[in-house]
Scaffold this active site. Sequence first.
Site, PDB file in Angstrom:
ATOM      1  N   LYS A  94      -0.556  -1.119  -4.937  1.00  0.00           N
ATOM      2  CA  LYS A  94      -0.425   0.280  -4.485  1.00  0.00           C
ATOM      3  C   LYS A  94      -0.420   1.242  -5.682  1.00  0.00           C
ATOM      4  CE  LYS A  94       2.554   0.374  -1.281  1.00  0.00           C
ATOM      5  NZ  LYS A  94       3.850   0.323  -0.576  1.00  0.00           N
ATOM      6  N   LYS A 106      10.323  -4.953  -6.046  1.00  0.00           N
ATOM      7  CA  LYS A 106      10.992  -4.697  -4.763  1.00  0.00           C
ATOM      8  C   LYS A 106      12.351  -5.360  -4.767  1.00  0.00           C
ATOM      9  CE  LYS A 106       9.756  -2.615  -0.883  1.00  0.00           C
ATOM     10  NZ  LYS A 106       8.755  -1.534  -0.831  1.00  0.00           N
ATOM     11  N   SER A 363       7.736   9.605  -6.184  1.00  0.00           N
ATOM     12  CA  SER A 363       8.732   8.978  -7.061  1.00  0.00           C
ATOM     13  C   SER A 363       8.284   9.089  -8.527  1.00  0.00           C
ATOM     14  CB  SER A 363       8.895   7.502  -6.718  1.00  0.00           C
ATOM     15  OG  SER A 363       9.821   7.347  -5.666  1.00  0.00           O
TER      16      SER A 363
HETATM   17  P1  NAD Z   1      13.830   3.316   7.922  1.00  0.00           P
HETATM   18  O1  NAD Z   1      14.956   2.379   7.884  1.00  0.00           O
HETATM   19  O2  NAD Z   1      14.077   4.750   7.604  1.00  0.00           O
HETATM   20  O3  NAD Z   1      13.104   3.273   9.349  1.00  0.00           O
HETATM   21  C1  NAD Z   1      12.679   2.104   9.977  1.00  0.00           C
HETATM   22  C2  NAD Z   1      12.870   2.292  11.473  1.00  0.00           C
HETATM   23  O4  NAD Z   1      12.310   1.172  12.147  1.00  0.00           O
HETATM   24  C3  NAD Z   1      14.336   2.385  11.868  1.00  0.00           C
HETATM   25  O5  NAD Z   1      14.551   3.545  12.650  1.00  0.00           O
HETATM   26  C4  NAD Z   1      14.572   1.101  12.641  1.00  0.00           C
HETATM   27  O6  NAD Z   1      15.546   1.234  13.662  1.00  0.00           O
HETATM   28  C5  NAD Z   1      13.192   0.857  13.238  1.00  0.00           C
HETATM   29  N1  NAD Z   1      12.986  -0.534  13.665  1.00  0.00           N
HETATM   30  C6  NAD Z   1      13.556  -1.664  13.190  1.00  0.00           C
HETATM   31  N2  NAD Z   1      13.111  -2.740  13.856  1.00  0.00           N
HETATM   32  C7  NAD Z   1      12.243  -2.276  14.784  1.00  0.00           C
HETATM   33  C8  NAD Z   1      11.453  -2.907  15.772  1.00  0.00           C
HETATM   34  N3  NAD Z   1      11.479  -4.225  15.951  1.00  0.00           N
HETATM   35  N4  NAD Z   1      10.650  -2.119  16.556  1.00  0.00           N
HETATM   36  C9  NAD Z   1      10.613  -0.786  16.391  1.00  0.00           C
HETATM   37  N5  NAD Z   1      11.349  -0.135  15.450  1.00  0.00           N
HETATM   38  C10 NAD Z   1      12.153  -0.865  14.657  1.00  0.00           C
HETATM   39  O7  NAD Z   1      12.724   2.693   6.948  1.00  0.00           O
HETATM   40  P2  NAD Z   1      11.491   3.431   6.273  1.00  0.00           P
HETATM   41  O8  NAD Z   1      11.887   3.853   4.917  1.00  0.00           O
HETATM   42  O9  NAD Z   1      10.908   4.418   7.225  1.00  0.00           O
HETATM   43  O10 NAD Z   1      10.506   2.184   6.086  1.00  0.00           O
HETATM   44  C11 NAD Z   1       9.662   1.731   7.126  1.00  0.00           C
HETATM   45  C12 NAD Z   1       8.516   0.938   6.529  1.00  0.00           C
HETATM   46  O11 NAD Z   1       7.820   1.771   5.603  1.00  0.00           O
HETATM   47  C13 NAD Z   1       8.923  -0.320   5.748  1.00  0.00           C
HETATM   48  O12 NAD Z   1       7.919  -1.285   5.886  1.00  0.00           O
HETATM   49  C14 NAD Z   1       8.949   0.181   4.318  1.00  0.00           C
HETATM   50  O13 NAD Z   1       8.783  -0.865   3.379  1.00  0.00           O
HETATM   51  C15 NAD Z   1       7.768   1.121   4.344  1.00  0.00           C
HETATM   52  N6  NAD Z   1       7.768   2.110   3.262  1.00  0.00           N
HETATM   53  C16 NAD Z   1       8.811   2.968   3.092  1.00  0.00           C
HETATM   54  C17 NAD Z   1       8.759   3.903   2.065  1.00  0.00           C
HETATM   55  C18 NAD Z   1       9.838   4.956   1.870  1.00  0.00           C
HETATM   56  O14 NAD Z   1       9.640   5.837   1.031  1.00  0.00           O
HETATM   57  N7  NAD Z   1      10.929   4.930   2.583  1.00  0.00           N
HETATM   58  C19 NAD Z   1       7.668   3.931   1.191  1.00  0.00           C
HETATM   59  C20 NAD Z   1       6.612   3.047   1.409  1.00  0.00           C
HETATM   60  C21 NAD Z   1       6.681   2.149   2.450  1.00  0.00           C
END
Ligand code: NAD
Length: 473
Positions: A94, A106, A363
Amino acid sequence: MTSPISFVAQVNAFFDRAAEHSDHDRTLLAQIRRCNSLYYMSFPLRRDNGEIEVIEAWRAEHSHHKTPTKGGFRYSDAACADEVMALAALMTYKCAIVNVPFGGAKGAVKINRRSYSVGELERITRRYTYELTQKNFIGPGIDVPAPDYGTGMREMAWMYDTYKALSDEKLDAYACVTGKPLAQGGVRGRTEATGRGVFFGIREALSIEDDMQRLGLSTGIEGKTVVVQGFGNVGSHAARYLVEGGAKLIAVAEYDGAIHDPDGIDIDRLQAYRKENRGGVSGYPDARALDHTTDALTLPCDILIPAALEAAIHEGNVGDVQAKIVAEAANGPLTAAASQALFERGVLVIPDTFLNAGGVVVSYFEWVKNLAHVRFGRLQKRWESQTHRALLEAIETMSDSRFDRAMFERFIQGPGERDLVDAGLEDTMATAYQAVRELKMQHGGADIDLRTAAFMHAIDKIVVTYENMGIFP
Ligand code: NAD
């Protein structure tokens, strides 16, 4: 996860598919693909009720071809070494795709955050940071964590504070972690950056007429139907920007259920409901409940956005997916087999290694800001404003006419930090999408998918770094 193949093997399958199209040294490719370091730790937590529990956690640094390494830190009860190593590898690719000067990393703590009090989460996060500091797995020039699944700016503030207290790094300690609150050296726009980047990436993909024609879609976001799985940081912000851009959010899946409304779901109302219901959507009164949360993944829609965890779409349900575009906001939401099946059916998959890079891009801006010790725009805002004013007044004098005053005031605004961050993110996402698509077209267009092109783009960039170091001729 129904796939019998490990997450690392899934990522390596994507890598190998891309590597087949290159004639780079095979030993060098093997080095790039491998995870350089993995730190496993366990430590005791005293729970609020006095009981002791053993907590397991990891930090993986996948590649040091550029340092520091960079990548999120998550709380997840599904965390394991395989997951952390796979996610660290995705970070390496990425960062290369969007041109930020980091290797991939990670971290994860194996807990369900909903089962712990705030005080317990703080003790866990501070102890985790202590362990990283002791083993030299954190630091502005070493490894820089950021928010991920289950974590946010509160956890980043704890990490920064713990690192600062323990390390000798007094001047640049702010840069040991990103995604911090503003008062602790954060940058404006980081919280929503990943979702904002998802929006920019989808918008770029939707702007290409040939690609949309192939899918039977018009160009542009206006009127597109969207389903989001996981309405957390990334999913909810992506949805909000898409709706602001004219799309219709027709379904949301959460951990406790899924809701569907073909006329569109009101995001503010849903978020207010979730706040009162532990983040869930079950019981939300203004939309129809689906039988199972995974049913949302197979609804007819233009754009499906998996934004929860990995392997949401796998061999078992990919045949039922009806979306024309699958936009991977989460990391690894499609197994390798599911991704290939969608490609063969002509579905456009916008890959995670590109699409959710907005977080690491902003970031990077935060890290640069911390090392520079100055807010973006602080030096030039007033100067640019005065220059614009002088220019507009000269035009008014020469043309003997006056601009509309509201327009005049808008034109003379110099850029603030938020404007610069947003513009930098938009430009990065648009440029990276075009570069990846260009590579796909160079390799026959229809013969390879965007993911393979994105991996090829990453590999080419990482190879150059190794070659410049003279390690592999
Ligand atoms: P988050 O914890 O803010 O949100 C994730 C959401 O998914 C939560 O509301 C949770 O309740 C929900 N969830 C969990 N299990 C579930 C299921 N089985 N079905 C439906 N919903 C479900 O996390 P985030 O930061 O939004 O991260 C989400 C994804 O994005 C991850 O794969 C993470 O690695 C990726 N990501 C996040 C970031 C970031 O800046 N936060 C950056 C790049 C990638």
